[in-house]
Design a protein around this motif. Structure first.
Motif, short mmCIF file in Angstrom:
data_model
loop_
_atom_site.label_atom_id
_atom_site.label_comp_id
_atom_site.label_asym_id
_atom_site.label_seq_id
_atom_site.Cartn_x
_atom_site.Cartn_y
_atom_site.Cartn_z
N GLY A 97 26.49 -45.81 6.34
CA GLY A 97 27.36 -44.71 6.76
C GLY A 97 26.91 -44.12 8.08
N THR A 98 27.48 -42.99 8.44
CA THR A 98 27.21 -42.34 9.72
C THR A 98 26.88 -40.88 9.52
OG1 THR A 98 28.72 -43.84 10.89
CG2 THR A 98 28.20 -41.75 11.97
N LYS A 99 25.85 -40.40 10.20
CA LYS A 99 25.50 -38.98 10.20
C LYS A 99 25.27 -38.54 11.64
CE LYS A 99 23.55 -38.10 5.63
NZ LYS A 99 22.39 -37.52 4.89
N LEU A 100 25.35 -37.23 11.86
CA LEU A 100 25.08 -36.70 13.19
C LEU A 100 23.63 -36.94 13.54
CD1 LEU A 100 27.02 -33.31 13.31
CD2 LEU A 100 27.76 -35.57 14.04
N ALA A 101 23.41 -37.30 14.79
CA ALA A 101 22.05 -37.58 15.25
C ALA A 101 21.30 -36.30 15.59
CB ALA A 101 22.11 -38.49 16.48
N GLN A 102 19.98 -36.43 15.69
CA GLN A 102 19.14 -35.34 16.14
C GLN A 102 18.89 -35.48 17.63
OE1 GLN A 102 18.03 -32.74 14.38
NE2 GLN A 102 18.97 -33.43 12.46
N PRO A 103 18.66 -34.42 18.39
CA PRO A 103 18.69 -33.02 17.96
C PRO A 103 20.12 -32.57 17.68
CG PRO A 103 18.42 -33.13 20.32
CD PRO A 103 18.34 -34.54 19.83
N ARG A 104 20.25 -31.55 16.86
CA ARG A 104 21.57 -31.07 16.48
C ARG A 104 22.35 -30.55 17.68
NH1 ARG A 104 20.84 -26.73 11.95
NH2 ARG A 104 18.92 -26.25 13.08
N PRO A 105 23.68 -30.69 17.66
CA PRO A 105 24.49 -30.11 18.74
C PRO A 105 24.29 -28.60 18.81
CG PRO A 105 25.80 -31.58 17.36
CD PRO A 105 24.50 -31.36 16.66
N LEU A 106 24.52 -28.05 20.00
CA LEU A 106 24.40 -26.61 20.21
C LEU A 106 25.76 -26.05 20.62
CD1 LEU A 106 22.48 -24.12 20.49
CD2 LEU A 106 22.32 -24.69 22.93
#
Length: 211
Positions: free
Chosen positions: A63-72
């Motif tokens: 699957g897919t998840k948001l990458a680090q670092p988190r968006p600001l």
């Protein structure tokens, strides 16, 4: 700089009601929230992701998840605050910073009076929220503020833009960074008071009243 104008009938419908001078503040706030969520869908097309392996009730898959670092997400106070919920509804894992800026009505230049941002924005995808891209002064000042802290990937989400403001941002950005502006519509021009025409008036006043 890349400009993306959201072309969708729901965007056009909500924007029409926002423009109407008879629309009360309560309805205005609700529609801004809904419209920003639609714009956020467009603005986050290039949000960084990573692959992860998960187990469903049936099988293992990728699957897919948001990458680090988190968006600001950075609303420009005060009017940008009315856009925050609509943006974080789509990006609930994002961090939120604040940038207080206002336009000097005589010089039309942006004045920074407050900030709550990380010192180092290197590698961060930043999303600026400001309802109106009019002269471009406030947005340029905000983008410059982020670039000085190391950001190189900035997306501005605005309800409306004037051609004059778009040109100012384009000229400022050049090839310094990857900057995208996502708007619901580009209007005709600015008037002698630097308000967008036909526009929707002062977004801050219509969101929160005249203070």
């Amino acid at each position: 700089m890349r400009l993306h104008v959201a072309d969708h009938p729901l965007v056009a419908h909500k924007l029409t009601v926002l423009r109407d001078v008879t629309t009360p503040s309560a309805t205005f706030r609700l529609l801004v929230d809904e419209l920003v969520t639609l714009l956020a869908y467009e603005a986050t097309r290039d949000v960084r992701t990573r692959e992860v392996e998960i187990t469903t009730p049936v099988a293992t898959t990728t699957g897919t998840k948001l990458a680090q670092p988190r968006p600001l997400v950075v609303p420009i106070l005060r009017a940008g605050l009315g856009m925050l919920d609509g943006m974080t509804r789509l990006l609930p894992s994002a961090e939120v910073g604040f940038l207080g800026m206002q336009r000097d009505e005589e010089t039309l230049e942006a004045i920074t009076y407050a900030n709550r941002l990380p010192e180092d924005l290197s590698g961060r995808q930043c999303f600026l929220l400001d309802p109106m891209l009019a002269t471009g002064g406030t947005l340029v000042a905000a983008i410059d503020y982020l670039l000085q802290r190391g950001a190189r990937d900035v997306t501005a989400v605005c309800l409306l833009a004037a051609p004059e403001g778009i040109k100012v941002v384009e000229d400022f950005v050049g090839d310094r960074a990857d900057v995208q502006v996502v708007v619901a519509a580009v209007d005709e021009r600015l008037n002698e008071k630097a308000y967008i025409v036909p526009g929707l008036g002062d977004a801050g006043d219509r969101l929160y009243g005249v203070v």
